[in-house]
Design a protein around this motif. Structure first.
Motif, PDB file in Angstrom:
ATOM      1  N   ARG A  86       0.847  -1.196   0.000  1.00 13.77           N
ATOM      2  CA  ARG A  86       0.000   0.000   0.000  1.00 13.77           C
ATOM      3  C   ARG A  86       0.880   1.241   0.000  1.00 13.77           C
ATOM      4  O   ARG A  86       1.756   1.378   0.860  1.00 13.77           O
ATOM      5  CB  ARG A  86      -0.883  -0.025   1.240  1.00 13.77           C
ATOM      6  CG  ARG A  86      -1.865   1.098   1.310  1.00 13.77           C
ATOM      7  CD  ARG A  86      -2.816   0.888   2.454  1.00 13.77           C
ATOM      8  NE  ARG A  86      -3.677   2.045   2.560  1.00 13.77           N
ATOM      9  CZ  ARG A  86      -4.267   2.431   3.654  1.00 13.77           C
ATOM     10  NH1 ARG A  86      -4.083   1.755   4.766  1.00 13.77           N
ATOM     11  NH2 ARG A  86      -5.025   3.493   3.662  1.00 13.77           N
ATOM     12  N   GLN A  87       0.632   2.117  -0.951  1.00 12.77           N
ATOM     13  CA  GLN A  87       1.384   3.364  -1.057  1.00 12.77           C
ATOM     14  C   GLN A  87       0.875   4.344  -0.008  1.00 12.77           C
ATOM     15  O   GLN A  87      -0.314   4.656   0.041  1.00 12.77           O
ATOM     16  CB  GLN A  87       1.203   3.969  -2.455  1.00 12.77           C
ATOM     17  CG  GLN A  87       2.116   5.137  -2.742  1.00 12.77           C
ATOM     18  CD  GLN A  87       3.530   4.697  -3.062  1.00 12.77           C
ATOM     19  OE1 GLN A  87       3.742   3.695  -3.736  1.00 12.77           O
ATOM     20  NE2 GLN A  87       4.501   5.429  -2.570  1.00 12.77           N
ATOM     21  N   ILE A  88       1.781   4.822   0.844  1.00  6.76           N
ATOM     22  CA  ILE A  88       1.444   5.818   1.856  1.00  6.76           C
ATOM     23  C   ILE A  88       2.401   6.983   1.627  1.00  6.76           C
ATOM     24  O   ILE A  88       3.561   6.930   2.033  1.00  6.76           O
ATOM     25  CB  ILE A  88       1.563   5.245   3.280  1.00  6.76           C
ATOM     26  CG1 ILE A  88       0.636   4.034   3.424  1.00  6.76           C
ATOM     27  CG2 ILE A  88       1.240   6.318   4.320  1.00  6.76           C
ATOM     28  CD1 ILE A  88       0.772   3.289   4.716  1.00  6.76           C
ATOM     29  N   SER A  93       4.248   0.601   1.960  1.00  5.87           N
ATOM     30  CA  SER A  93       4.088  -0.280   3.106  1.00  5.87           C
ATOM     31  C   SER A  93       3.758  -1.671   2.584  1.00  5.87           C
ATOM     32  O   SER A  93       2.781  -1.858   1.864  1.00  5.87           O
ATOM     33  CB  SER A  93       2.972   0.248   4.013  1.00  5.87           C
ATOM     34  OG  SER A  93       2.895  -0.503   5.198  1.00  5.87           O
ATOM     35  N   GLU A  94       4.572  -2.649   2.954  1.00  8.85           N
ATOM     36  CA  GLU A  94       4.445  -4.006   2.412  1.00  8.85           C
ATOM     37  C   GLU A  94       3.668  -4.958   3.315  1.00  8.85           C
ATOM     38  O   GLU A  94       3.198  -6.005   2.857  1.00  8.85           O
ATOM     39  CB  GLU A  94       5.832  -4.584   2.166  1.00  8.85           C
ATOM     40  CG  GLU A  94       6.641  -3.775   1.178  1.00  8.85           C
ATOM     41  CD  GLU A  94       8.076  -4.243   1.089  1.00  8.85           C
ATOM     42  OE1 GLU A  94       8.478  -4.675  -0.011  1.00  8.85           O
ATOM     43  OE2 GLU A  94       8.789  -4.193   2.123  1.00  8.85           O
TER      44      GLU A  94
END
Length: 123
Positions: A86-88, A93-94
């Protein structure tokens, strides 16, 4: 308060055991922790070693209110390792580091009460 953080909310609908097994929750050791000032909500960037099967993964964790960054390295935590990344902001974030809300909604990390091998799977 968000429904997931509400301790008075009823249990979620029942699921089959296969649905539980589809969520891969593992233990890992934090090997690096950095501030994440670009995050919308206060957070740290973590690198977590899940052992040879999963490897080292990155996670953003909103744990700044209860945890000092200097105390995180060497701490074991639980995380979901099979969600898509997830792109933050500019950070990917993996894994989803797991915790529970305290009475103020601040995150308390979910961790074993005794050391476990990195990569051990929750059952």
């Amino acid at each position: 308060m968000h429904l997931l953080h509400d301790s008075s909310a009823p249990a979620a609908p029942q699921i089959g055991f296969d649905a539980f097994l589809a969520v891969d929750i593992r233990i890992g050791t934090i090997i690096a922790a950095q501030p994440f000032p670009e995050a919308r909500k206060p957070a740290y960037k973590l690198e977590i070693d899940f052992g040879p099967g999963v490897g080292v993964k990155r996670s953003s964790a909103q744990i700044t209110r209860r945890y000092d960054i200097a105390t995180l390295v060497g701490r074991q935590v639980a995380a979901v390792v099979n969600f898509p990344p997830r792109q933050i902001g500019k950070f990917m974030s993996e894994v989803l580091t797991l915790g529970f809300p305290d009475e103020n909604g601040d995150v308390i990390l979910f961790a074993p009460d005794h050391p476990a091998p990195n990569g051990a799977r929750l059952f």
